[in-house]
Design a protein around this motif. Structure first.
Motif, PDB file in Angstrom:
ATOM      1  N   SER A  77       0.854  -1.186   0.000  1.00  0.00           N
ATOM      2  CA  SER A  77       0.000   0.000   0.000  1.00  0.00           C
ATOM      3  C   SER A  77       0.888   1.234   0.000  1.00  0.00           C
ATOM      4  CB  SER A  77      -0.910   0.010   1.232  1.00  0.00           C
ATOM      5  OG  SER A  77      -1.757   1.141   1.231  1.00  0.00           O
ATOM      6  N   THR A  78       0.707   2.080  -0.992  1.00  0.00           N
ATOM      7  CA  THR A  78       1.499   3.304  -1.127  1.00  0.00           C
ATOM      8  C   THR A  78       0.593   4.438  -1.590  1.00  0.00           C
ATOM      9  OG1 THR A  78       2.000   3.008  -3.480  1.00  0.00           O
ATOM     10  CG2 THR A  78       3.492   1.931  -1.908  1.00  0.00           C
ATOM     11  N   TYR A  79       1.130   5.650  -1.541  1.00  0.00           N
ATOM     12  CA  TYR A  79       0.476   6.735  -2.257  1.00  0.00           C
ATOM     13  C   TYR A  79       0.481   6.377  -3.747  1.00  0.00           C
ATOM     14  CZ  TYR A  79       0.488   9.596   1.954  1.00  0.00           C
ATOM     15  OH  TYR A  79       0.248  10.067   3.216  1.00  0.00           O
ATOM     16  N   GLN A  80      -0.566   6.837  -4.454  1.00  0.00           N
ATOM     17  CA  GLN A  80      -0.728   6.474  -5.864  1.00  0.00           C
ATOM     18  C   GLN A  80      -0.638   4.956  -6.034  1.00  0.00           C
ATOM     19  OE1 GLN A  80      -1.536   8.768  -8.205  1.00  0.00           O
ATOM     20  NE2 GLN A  80      -1.464  10.357  -6.656  1.00  0.00           N
ATOM     21  N   ASN A  81      -1.317   4.256  -5.141  1.00  0.00           N
ATOM     22  CA  ASN A  81      -1.165   2.803  -5.080  1.00  0.00           C
ATOM     23  C   ASN A  81      -1.588   2.106  -6.371  1.00  0.00           C
ATOM     24  OD1 ASN A  81      -0.447   0.566  -3.176  1.00  0.00           O
ATOM     25  ND2 ASN A  81      -2.509  -0.117  -3.688  1.00  0.00           N
ATOM     26  N   GLY A  82      -2.629   2.629  -7.025  1.00  0.00           N
ATOM     27  CA  GLY A  82      -3.064   2.020  -8.277  1.00  0.00           C
ATOM     28  C   GLY A  82      -1.982   2.043  -9.336  1.00  0.00           C
ATOM     29  N   GLN A  83      -1.285   3.169  -9.456  1.00  0.00           N
ATOM     30  CA  GLN A  83      -0.210   3.285 -10.445  1.00  0.00           C
ATOM     31  C   GLN A  83       0.970   2.390 -10.088  1.00  0.00           C
ATOM     32  OE1 GLN A  83       0.966   7.277 -11.716  1.00  0.00           O
ATOM     33  NE2 GLN A  83      -0.918   8.084 -10.811  1.00  0.00           N
ATOM     34  N   VAL A  84       1.353   2.423  -8.810  1.00  0.00           N
ATOM     35  CA  VAL A  84       2.510   1.632  -8.372  1.00  0.00           C
ATOM     36  C   VAL A  84       2.238   0.143  -8.556  1.00  0.00           C
ATOM     37  CG1 VAL A  84       3.912   0.976  -6.361  1.00  0.00           C
ATOM     38  CG2 VAL A  84       3.344   3.388  -6.761  1.00  0.00           C
ATOM     39  N   THR A  85       1.053  -0.286  -8.169  1.00  0.00           N
ATOM     40  CA  THR A  85       0.696  -1.702  -8.295  1.00  0.00           C
ATOM     41  C   THR A  85       0.645  -2.140  -9.758  1.00  0.00           C
ATOM     42  OG1 THR A  85      -0.573  -1.621  -6.235  1.00  0.00           O
ATOM     43  CG2 THR A  85      -1.058  -3.425  -7.732  1.00  0.00           C
ATOM     44  N   LYS A  86       0.097  -1.298 -10.630  1.00  0.00           N
ATOM     45  CA  LYS A  86       0.022  -1.651 -12.055  1.00  0.00           C
ATOM     46  C   LYS A  86       1.423  -1.817 -12.648  1.00  0.00           C
ATOM     47  CE  LYS A  86      -2.056  -0.457 -16.503  1.00  0.00           C
ATOM     48  NZ  LYS A  86      -0.885  -0.921 -17.249  1.00  0.00           N
ATOM     49  N   ILE A  87       2.308  -0.899 -12.325  1.00  0.00           N
ATOM     50  CA  ILE A  87       3.699  -1.001 -12.795  1.00  0.00           C
ATOM     51  C   ILE A  87       4.315  -2.322 -12.344  1.00  0.00           C
ATOM     52  CG2 ILE A  87       6.023  -0.105 -12.308  1.00  0.00           C
ATOM     53  CD1 ILE A  87       4.729   2.714 -12.371  1.00  0.00           C
ATOM     54  N   PHE A  88       4.149  -2.620 -11.078  1.00  0.00           N
ATOM     55  CA  PHE A  88       4.734  -3.832 -10.517  1.00  0.00           C
ATOM     56  C   PHE A  88       4.125  -5.072 -11.163  1.00  0.00           C
ATOM     57  CE2 PHE A  88       5.896  -6.065  -6.279  1.00  0.00           C
ATOM     58  CZ  PHE A  88       7.164  -6.355  -6.749  1.00  0.00           C
ATOM     59  N   ASN A  89       2.798  -5.090 -11.282  1.00  0.00           N
ATOM     60  CA  ASN A  89       2.111  -6.221 -11.919  1.00  0.00           C
ATOM     61  C   ASN A  89       2.586  -6.437 -13.351  1.00  0.00           C
ATOM     62  OD1 ASN A  89       0.452  -7.410 -10.006  1.00  0.00           O
ATOM     63  ND2 ASN A  89      -1.325  -6.137 -10.474  1.00  0.00           N
ATOM     64  N   ASP A  90       2.687  -5.351 -14.106  1.00  0.00           N
ATOM     65  CA  ASP A  90       3.089  -5.463 -15.518  1.00  0.00           C
ATOM     66  C   ASP A  90       4.490  -6.042 -15.664  1.00  0.00           C
ATOM     67  OD1 ASP A  90       0.659  -4.432 -16.267  1.00  0.00           O
ATOM     68  OD2 ASP A  90       1.408  -2.428 -16.752  1.00  0.00           O
ATOM     69  N   ASN A  91       5.397  -5.598 -14.822  1.00  0.00           N
ATOM     70  CA  ASN A  91       6.782  -6.075 -14.913  1.00  0.00           C
ATOM     71  C   ASN A  91       6.928  -7.511 -14.402  1.00  0.00           C
ATOM     72  OD1 ASN A  91       7.938  -3.728 -16.085  1.00  0.00           O
ATOM     73  ND2 ASN A  91       7.885  -2.709 -14.105  1.00  0.00           N
ATOM     74  N   ILE A  92       6.181  -7.862 -13.370  1.00  0.00           N
ATOM     75  CA  ILE A  92       6.167  -9.265 -12.913  1.00  0.00           C
ATOM     76  C   ILE A  92       5.640 -10.153 -14.032  1.00  0.00           C
ATOM     77  CG2 ILE A  92       5.128 -10.912 -11.294  1.00  0.00           C
ATOM     78  CD1 ILE A  92       4.956  -8.564  -9.263  1.00  0.00           C
ATOM     79  N   GLN A  93       4.559  -9.710 -14.665  1.00  0.00           N
ATOM     80  CA  GLN A  93       3.973 -10.481 -15.759  1.00  0.00           C
ATOM     81  C   GLN A  93       4.981 -10.687 -16.885  1.00  0.00           C
ATOM     82  OE1 GLN A  93       1.778 -12.846 -16.838  1.00  0.00           O
ATOM     83  NE2 GLN A  93       0.078 -11.540 -16.211  1.00  0.00           N
ATOM     84  N   ALA A  94       5.729  -9.635 -17.224  1.00  0.00           N
ATOM     85  CA  ALA A  94       6.740  -9.742 -18.282  1.00  0.00           C
ATOM     86  C   ALA A  94       7.793 -10.787 -17.922  1.00  0.00           C
ATOM     87  CB  ALA A  94       7.395  -8.383 -18.520  1.00  0.00           C
ATOM     88  N   ALA A  95       8.189 -10.828 -16.655  1.00  0.00           N
ATOM     89  CA  ALA A  95       9.174 -11.825 -16.215  1.00  0.00           C
ATOM     90  C   ALA A  95       8.600 -13.231 -16.288  1.00  0.00           C
ATOM     91  CB  ALA A  95       9.631 -11.503 -14.789  1.00  0.00           C
TER      92      ALA A  95
END
Length: 437
Positions: free
Chosen positions: A393-411
């Motif tokens: 949970s962070t500020y701008q959590n939706g953006q941070v989570t999407k970035i993280f999800n996208d990069n995990i998915q790429a891996a």
């Protein structure tokens, strides 16, 4: 002349009586008891994202509350997924038409604080009230010493396993894999192929869409530490313990071939487990009741396997009260929250849905004690709370989570190494969060 003056005076009195003294009264706040003379009506936004007759359960809770509180009416508004519900709530807040209360993800905390949308609940409840909640759930309810929400439908990730398949593979059906080494060994034994080398039964499924950050967070906690600070301002995505965890996540599908490679849909994993397509799965305890109802085989529930230690992030939703509503509505919302979090109701909610009972008192009720006696799987998530920590949970959590999800998915799709995916995630998240440091 005198008659004319009397006639004019009478006319003024009549007009005054019709107009309420010549000044139109201010409209009372929405449903303000004692002002408008009508009951307080609370708009209660609720996500429907997990299997089970959730709407019927919530409707009944609302009606039961109204029987005890004739001056308060609850209007449940079902918003779809957590993300859909948050979008609708944010739109209402920005349109100056805030709901009264809502169940939203506990991780929406900092986004709601940034919007100045929610009420500080610290003075609304006693310290003793919050002391009964499990500490693992309180991390995502507060910032510093300020409490912004109340734990409600909360979860952790647990391991579900098919005991019948364990027995058929020569494994002890009463012993789930306790560590990563055993997880890989058991998954190998449980993966089956036909004569054409096509997999007919997977050993394991870990979802890799929607909540892959949550799964990786669990593996990271097992490897030593969490992936963010507790103030919503910093993430630790590129740390060695996270890289070790992402590498395992990748290897299970790409190298070991004990679970499908690539995208494994969050919503279909429970169906795959129930239908016998996979022998084990990582998933939310919020699906426990669905598995119990639909599975036609013996199944077990266990802690997630350990690496350096056991670990799982918490998850699920909290109850929020909104700021821009009348005081009467805030008081009514607090009363409804107190009603929902009574020990017997927390216990029944856990039984009906599979979510973890959020309070210690709930597990001391005869209701939940008897249920656990007949269905011991229901206590696993509670016991695992000893090793649980706050969800990302962070500020701008939706953006941070999407970035993280996208990069995990790429891996997971083999498009990046673990190190590349995590470094990119760290750099992008740092860019977003620098405004809050």
């Amino acid at each position: 002349m005198k008659k004319l003056l009397l006639l004019m005076a009478s006319l003024i009195l009549v007009l005054s009586a019709c107009s309420g003294g010549g000044t139109a009264p201010k409209e009372s706040p929405k449903g303000a008891e004692g002002k408008s003379g009508k009951p307080v009506e609370l708009q209660f936004y609720f996500p429907v994202a997990v299997g089970g007759p959730i709407t019927q359960i919530v409707d009944k809770l609302a009606k039961d509350f109204e029987k005890e509180n004739a001056n308060i009416k609850i209007k449940p508004i079902y918003g779809g997924s957590y993300q859909d519900t948050m979008t609708k709530v944010a739109t209402a807040v920005q349109g100056n038409n805030s709901p009264d209360m809502a169940v939203l993800l506990s991780t929406d905390l900092y986004s709601l604080i940034s919007m100045k949308a929610i009420e500080d609940l610290t003075p609304r409840f006693s310290k003793e009230y919050f002391a009964d909640f499990y500490e693992s759930f309180l991390g995502n309810t507060r910032s510093g010493n300020t409490i912004w929400s109340v734990p409600f439908q909360r979860s952790t990730i647990v391991l579900y396993y098919n005991k019948d398949m364990f027995k058929a593979a020569g494994l002890d059906p009463e012993k789930a894999p306790a560590n990563w080494t055993q997880l890989r060994e058991y998954a190998q034994k449980l993966t089956k192929k036909d004569a054409s080398d096509k997999v007919t039964q997977w050993g394991l499924e870990i979802p890799s869409t929607g909540y892959q950050y949550w799964m990786l967070q669990a593996l990271s906690l097992q490897s030593g530490d969490n992936i963010m600070s507790n103030d919503g301002k910093q993430v630790f995505f590129n740390k060695p313990h996270v890289e070790e965890s992402l590498q395992l996540y990748m290897d299970l599908g790409i190298k070991d071939k004990v679970m499908p490679s690539g995208a494994i849909e969050w919503a279909t994993v429970p169906s795959d487990f129930i239908s016998g397509k996979t022998a084990m799965m990582f998933h939310t305890t919020g699906n426990l009741t669905k598995v119990k109802t639909d599975a036609k085989f013996n199944f077990g529930v266990a802690f997630l396997p350990a690496n350096k230690k056991f670990g799982s992030p918490t998850g699920g939703g909290n109850l929020y009260v909104f700021k821009n509503i009348p005081e009467e509505n805030k008081k009514a919302a607090v009363k409804f929250i107190e009603f929902l979090t009574k020990p017997d109701r927390v216990a029944q909610w856990s039984i009906d849905t599979g979510y973890v009972g959020t309070t210690k008192a709930a597990y001391n009720t005869d209701l939940l004690k008897k249920y656990i006696e007949t269905f011991p799987q229901a206590k696993v998530a509670r016991d695992q709370l000893e090793y649980a920590d706050s969800e990302l949970s962070t500020y701008q959590n939706g953006q941070v989570t999407k970035i993280f999800n996208d990069n995990i998915q790429a891996a997971l799709l083999g498009k990046m190494t673990a190190k590349e995916a995590l470094q990119k995630s760290q750099e992008q998240a740092d860019q977003i969060l620098k405004a809050f440091k």
